[in-house]
Design a protein around this motif. Sequence first.
Motif, PDB file in Angstrom:
ATOM      1  N   GLU A 169     -42.999 -34.152  29.048  1.00 14.56           N
ATOM      2  CA  GLU A 169     -42.260 -34.367  27.821  1.00 14.56           C
ATOM      3  C   GLU A 169     -42.728 -35.657  27.183  1.00 14.56           C
ATOM      4  O   GLU A 169     -42.666 -36.726  27.799  1.00 14.56           O
ATOM      5  CB  GLU A 169     -40.766 -34.460  28.167  1.00 14.56           C
ATOM      6  N   ASP A 170     -43.208 -35.549  25.951  1.00 13.55           N
ATOM      7  CA  ASP A 170     -43.527 -36.716  25.152  1.00 13.55           C
ATOM      8  C   ASP A 170     -44.433 -37.698  25.915  1.00 13.55           C
ATOM      9  O   ASP A 170     -44.148 -38.881  25.984  1.00 13.55           O
ATOM     10  CB  ASP A 170     -42.218 -37.403  24.733  1.00 13.55           C
ATOM     11  N   VAL A 171     -45.503 -37.168  26.496  1.00 14.26           N
ATOM     12  CA  VAL A 171     -46.395 -38.016  27.280  1.00 14.26           C
ATOM     13  C   VAL A 171     -47.484 -38.578  26.377  1.00 14.26           C
ATOM     14  O   VAL A 171     -48.151 -37.837  25.658  1.00 14.26           O
ATOM     15  CB  VAL A 171     -47.031 -37.215  28.440  1.00 14.26           C
ATOM     16  N   THR A 172     -47.629 -39.886  26.378  1.00 16.74           N
ATOM     17  CA  THR A 172     -48.667 -40.547  25.602  1.00 16.74           C
ATOM     18  C   THR A 172     -49.514 -41.374  26.549  1.00 16.74           C
ATOM     19  O   THR A 172     -49.007 -42.252  27.250  1.00 16.74           O
ATOM     20  CB  THR A 172     -48.045 -41.450  24.520  1.00 16.74           C
ATOM     21  N   LEU A 173     -50.814 -41.036  26.599  1.00 17.55           N
ATOM     22  CA  LEU A 173     -51.730 -41.734  27.496  1.00 17.55           C
ATOM     23  C   LEU A 173     -53.060 -41.859  26.783  1.00 17.55           C
ATOM     24  O   LEU A 173     -53.394 -41.042  25.931  1.00 17.55           O
ATOM     25  CB  LEU A 173     -51.971 -40.924  28.771  1.00 17.55           C
ATOM     26  N   SER A 174     -53.835 -42.877  27.113  1.00 17.53           N
ATOM     27  CA  SER A 174     -55.186 -42.910  26.585  1.00 17.53           C
ATOM     28  C   SER A 174     -56.104 -43.578  27.593  1.00 17.53           C
ATOM     29  O   SER A 174     -55.674 -44.427  28.362  1.00 17.53           O
ATOM     30  CB  SER A 174     -55.222 -43.658  25.251  1.00 17.53           C
ATOM     31  N   VAL A 175     -57.347 -43.120  27.613  1.00 16.60           N
ATOM     32  CA  VAL A 175     -58.344 -43.712  28.499  1.00 16.60           C
ATOM     33  C   VAL A 175     -59.519 -44.140  27.650  1.00 16.60           C
ATOM     34  O   VAL A 175     -60.061 -43.342  26.875  1.00 16.60           O
ATOM     35  CB  VAL A 175     -58.869 -42.708  29.543  1.00 16.60           C
ATOM     36  N   ALA A 176     -59.911 -45.396  27.780  1.00 11.25           N
ATOM     37  CA  ALA A 176     -61.047 -45.896  27.018  1.00 11.25           C
ATOM     38  C   ALA A 176     -62.312 -45.799  27.855  1.00 11.25           C
ATOM     39  O   ALA A 176     -62.251 -45.611  29.066  1.00 11.25           O
ATOM     40  CB  ALA A 176     -60.797 -47.343  26.615  1.00 11.25           C
ATOM     41  N   ALA A 177     -63.456 -45.876  27.206  1.00 10.66           N
ATOM     42  CA  ALA A 177     -64.730 -45.884  27.919  1.00 10.66           C
ATOM     43  C   ALA A 177     -64.724 -47.033  28.920  1.00 10.66           C
ATOM     44  O   ALA A 177     -64.239 -48.132  28.623  1.00 10.66           O
ATOM     45  CB  ALA A 177     -65.873 -46.045  26.933  1.00 10.66           C
ATOM     46  N   GLY A 178     -65.254 -46.743  30.104  1.00 11.84           N
ATOM     47  CA  GLY A 178     -65.359 -47.793  31.103  1.00 11.84           C
ATOM     48  C   GLY A 178     -64.025 -48.210  31.698  1.00 11.84           C
ATOM     49  O   GLY A 178     -63.898 -49.298  32.256  1.00 11.84           O
ATOM     50  N   SER A 208     -50.350 -33.407  37.393  1.00  6.93           N
ATOM     51  CA  SER A 208     -51.445 -32.425  37.414  1.00  6.93           C
ATOM     52  C   SER A 208     -51.447 -31.557  36.168  1.00  6.93           C
ATOM     53  O   SER A 208     -52.501 -31.160  35.676  1.00  6.93           O
ATOM     54  CB  SER A 208     -51.348 -31.539  38.655  1.00  6.93           C
ATOM     55  N   VAL A 209     -50.261 -31.263  35.633  1.00  9.50           N
ATOM     56  CA  VAL A 209     -50.183 -30.478  34.399  1.00  9.50           C
ATOM     57  C   VAL A 209     -50.830 -31.255  33.253  1.00  9.50           C
ATOM     58  O   VAL A 209     -51.568 -30.700  32.441  1.00  9.50           O
ATOM     59  CB  VAL A 209     -48.712 -30.136  34.068  1.00  9.50           C
ATOM     60  N   THR A 210     -50.575 -32.564  33.223  1.00  4.60           N
ATOM     61  CA  THR A 210     -51.199 -33.404  32.204  1.00  4.60           C
ATOM     62  C   THR A 210     -52.716 -33.295  32.295  1.00  4.60           C
ATOM     63  O   THR A 210     -53.416 -33.131  31.278  1.00  4.60           O
ATOM     64  CB  THR A 210     -50.770 -34.872  32.401  1.00  4.60           C
ATOM     65  N   ARG A 213     -42.576 -39.454  36.303  1.00  2.00           N
ATOM     66  CA  ARG A 213     -41.489 -38.905  37.102  1.00  2.00           C
ATOM     67  C   ARG A 213     -40.833 -37.789  36.310  1.00  2.00           C
ATOM     68  O   ARG A 213     -40.461 -37.999  35.149  1.00  2.00           O
ATOM     69  CB  ARG A 213     -40.484 -40.005  37.392  1.00  2.00           C
ATOM     70  N   LEU A 214     -40.702 -36.632  36.900  1.00  2.00           N
ATOM     71  CA  LEU A 214     -40.079 -35.469  36.261  1.00  2.00           C
ATOM     72  C   LEU A 214     -40.586 -35.237  34.845  1.00  2.00           C
ATOM     73  O   LEU A 214     -39.807 -35.020  33.924  1.00  2.00           O
ATOM     74  CB  LEU A 214     -38.559 -35.622  36.258  1.00  2.00           C
ATOM     75  N   GLY A 215     -41.902 -35.352  34.655  1.00  2.00           N
ATOM     76  CA  GLY A 215     -42.495 -35.003  33.375  1.00  2.00           C
ATOM     77  C   GLY A 215     -42.534 -36.109  32.341  1.00  2.00           C
ATOM     78  O   GLY A 215     -43.008 -35.911  31.229  1.00  2.00           O
ATOM     79  N   ARG A 216     -42.034 -37.276  32.680  1.00  2.00           N
ATOM     80  CA  ARG A 216     -42.073 -38.374  31.719  1.00  2.00           C
ATOM     81  C   ARG A 216     -42.822 -39.566  32.296  1.00  2.00           C
ATOM     82  O   ARG A 216     -42.813 -39.791  33.502  1.00  2.00           O
ATOM     83  CB  ARG A 216     -40.657 -38.830  31.361  1.00  2.00           C
ATOM     84  N   VAL A 217     -43.440 -40.332  31.398  1.00  2.00           N
ATOM     85  CA  VAL A 217     -44.061 -41.582  31.833  1.00  2.00           C
ATOM     86  C   VAL A 217     -42.963 -42.631  31.864  1.00  2.00           C
ATOM     87  O   VAL A 217     -42.373 -42.947  30.837  1.00  2.00           O
ATOM     88  CB  VAL A 217     -45.178 -41.999  30.859  1.00  2.00           C
ATOM     89  N   VAL A 218     -42.656 -43.138  33.050  1.00  2.00           N
ATOM     90  CA  VAL A 218     -41.560 -44.101  33.122  1.00  2.00           C
ATOM     91  C   VAL A 218     -42.048 -45.543  32.999  1.00  2.00           C
ATOM     92  O   VAL A 218     -41.292 -46.430  32.653  1.00  2.00           O
ATOM     93  CB  VAL A 218     -40.735 -43.953  34.421  1.00  2.00           C
ATOM     94  N   GLU A 219     -43.315 -45.750  33.319  1.00  2.00           N
ATOM     95  CA  GLU A 219     -43.808 -47.112  33.229  1.00  2.00           C
ATOM     96  C   GLU A 219     -45.315 -47.072  33.030  1.00  2.00           C
ATOM     97  O   GLU A 219     -45.998 -46.247  33.607  1.00  2.00           O
ATOM     98  CB  GLU A 219     -43.475 -47.883  34.523  1.00  2.00           C
ATOM     99  N   GLU A 220     -45.821 -47.952  32.179  1.00  2.00           N
ATOM    100  CA  GLU A 220     -47.259 -48.014  31.969  1.00  2.00           C
ATOM    101  C   GLU A 220     -47.655 -49.462  31.791  1.00  2.00           C
ATOM    102  O   GLU A 220     -46.932 -50.243  31.174  1.00  2.00           O
ATOM    103  CB  GLU A 220     -47.651 -47.205  30.730  1.00  2.00           C
ATOM    104  N   GLY A 221     -48.820 -49.822  32.326  1.00  2.00           N
ATOM    105  CA  GLY A 221     -49.268 -51.196  32.174  1.00  2.00           C
ATOM    106  C   GLY A 221     -50.543 -51.404  32.927  1.00  2.00           C
ATOM    107  O   GLY A 221     -51.104 -50.458  33.498  1.00  2.00           O
ATOM    108  N   THR A 222     -51.040 -52.633  32.951  1.00  2.00           N
ATOM    109  CA  THR A 222     -52.234 -52.910  33.730  1.00  2.00           C
ATOM    110  C   THR A 222     -51.878 -52.799  35.203  1.00  2.00           C
ATOM    111  O   THR A 222     -50.704 -52.899  35.580  1.00  2.00           O
ATOM    112  CB  THR A 222     -52.766 -54.326  33.458  1.00  2.00           C
TER     113      THR A 222
END
Lengths: 528, 277
Positions: free
Chosen positions: A24-33, A47-49, A228-237
């Motif tokens: 649900e409402d998952v926002t992620l990005s991966v940069a080169a390198g 895994s669904v993501t 957790r349960l389909g949501r991103v609960v925490e993101e950071g370095t």
Amino acid sequence: MTRLAVEGLTIRLPKGADRPHAIEDVTLSVAAGEILCVVGESGSGKSVTASAAMGLLAPGLAIAQGSMTLSGEDLRAKSPEAWRAIRGRRIAMVFQEPMTALNPLMTVGRQIGEMWRVHMGLDAREAERRALAALRGVNLPDPEGALRAFPHELSGGQRQRVMIAMALALEPEVLICDEPTTALDVTTQAQVLALIKELQRRHGTAVMFITHDFGVVAEIADRVAVMRLGRVVEEGTAREVLTAPQHEYTRALLRAVPALAPPVPRALSPDPVLEIRGLTKTYVSRGLFRRRKPVRALDAVSVTLRRGATLAVVGESGSGKSTLARCVVGLLGSEGGEIRIDGAPLPTRRRDAARLVQMVFQDPYASLNPRRRAGAQVAQGPIAAGTPRAQALRDARALFAMVGLDPEAVNRYPHEFSGGQRQRIGIARALAMKPTVLVADEPVSALDVSVQAQVLALLRELQDRLGLSILFITHDLRVAAQLSDEVAVMRNGVVEEAGPIGEVFAAPRSDYTRSLIAAIPGRAMFAG
Amino acid sequence: MRALKAYLRSPAALIGSVILLAVLVMGLGAAWFYPNDPLGLAGRPLQWPGQNPRFPLGTDPSGRDIAAQIVHGARISLLIGFVATSIAVVIGIAIGSLSGFYGGVVDTVLMRVTEAFQTLPNFLLLLVLVAVFGSTIHTVTIAIGIVSWPPVARLTRAEFMTLRTRDFVQASRVQGLGDAHLILREVLPNALPPVIVYASVVMAVAILLESALAFLQLSDPNVPSWGNLIGLGRNVLRSEWYVSAIPGLAILLTILGVSLVGQGLNDALNPRLASGR
């Protein structure tokens, strides 16, 4: 530069699932390198993501909203043909289960070579040369042999290395790894992680790394997203998330990571309960066209388990530790040497051996019969041994309570239990026979970290209460450290080193043990 | 429960079940629909269907009521189908499970026997058996069962070979349970779904085999089977083709019903294979 971006992605689950959305409402990005680790337990939607980003959603799942872009190109608008050109070449994936991802009827060399033949039009000879180089690059022990081998002839770890070699073959822009090292040995895992890191640095690959293991996260991640349960609960370095987690769930997960500190040494009984002397077992591949040499799985192995203690047999895949376990419970015969329990040789009659030694299996999903009630599977051993049926079923309920399950659950079928609960049933089944020795063959390696901790605590508690003697087979030194009094390190069918676990960990005598300890992921972070 | 729901949701299974049910009602109610002996003379021979309101499906070359024979024949065809299939499945499962479970010498011996049966064409073997043991309805049914088991055995063996190494079987072995328990309680229930599906194929073939025998007038002439009726019609095939065509249609519908039920079972018992359709 952002290579892969997922924004506000919501994926619907089919009707009748336990929740409306897989993610649900998952926002992620991966940069080169960059390496982004997506961490979560089973059912978190990680895994669904990953499969959504590969355009490989399972049937029944549908994207409800959100966008996905690859280097700025909209991925949601791609036709199936366009996806085929992208997959493998621009986005590659390493799957969790290598056996199902490889064609069982093609030699490994041809499968890897196919990547260059199909995508780049190289001739067979050049493709084979590159395949060999690729297999060398992923540190297969016998690359020439592996080239000619079929997938089933390789070990699980070797197969996964082949998969990684294939995924990296065309040097894709984005590499998605779905738990790629979960099935691997620590030293291999360390090598593979180093390999992925090296390639990513060399070519600026963006890596999305799905894992449940915070040790691996600490090793490899630049950034971390906790799901957790389909949501991103925490993101950071990686540093922020690992050292100063903000979300309660992240903190709980980090707490569940076992520390590599051996338990306080206990006074051990001098009395040996299981003695294995000079045990030897060889696997010979039969058939007209033998491609590989006979394998010596056990080569004069001698170990001793003391009464009421836990002996961990630690080793990588192919070390012979599972063969040892299967010999001890009588599932496999041996060519030489002996197994003595309480001073007497292991009886050859199945029913007599069952009272002395029982086993807890690795895979809680495969080790229970899906068509029979859980309680019946626990009670069947004692019934066969002569316990009256009603008594055995009563005992099964008591055992369910003892392993922390609802006694009423004896009437339920295996699919109604979670993985951790099934493993508890497996333990109850083994204990039902009141064995002298309990053999646990990787009992927690298929479980989530938090569940792993619970099952290990249960084993420990049962040992204290029942005075169990446990032969604990594991590939994971951290798990061994949780539970064991003594440890035997195996390699290629030979015991490299044995002794009290504290001594072996603090001052390993063999180089191999040292390399195993050094390879534990996130060792610096989770020294305990 | 889940399998039953999936079964009822498949249109193929529903149509098949309805057809089979109709045949079953016909067979069970035969004595009520046509209380007289269906093989008794009823009227002038070779009356076309509709020609005489007493014989809606006409009469055969001996002047017997075709409709009565069709209704009574349903009982015979279903009986042959069920009994022959049961014989084939029981023999097949017994041989296949022993062979697959033990492997080695047992497997080699049993599989050579199976191959010996398989290399002989089914129908020729059936002819030999009927020629030797006579052609009463009992021997015909048993003979059909005997020629139909090899594929069941092979299928069961293949299932057993993959299942016997599963952890849950090993776990029961470690618990000290005997081979009989391992085979009957642990492996067999998990090996059954494809065998049940295949049984529907065996049943369809069994009904066909009996009609083929009857067509050659080698089946039991004293029972009103559909095959016998086709056989009787053989001599007048060019002029009064309906004598063979009507029981032929009955056989076609019954086999269609059995196959549809089989497909429905397959979809219900192997849901992962069905989702791709």
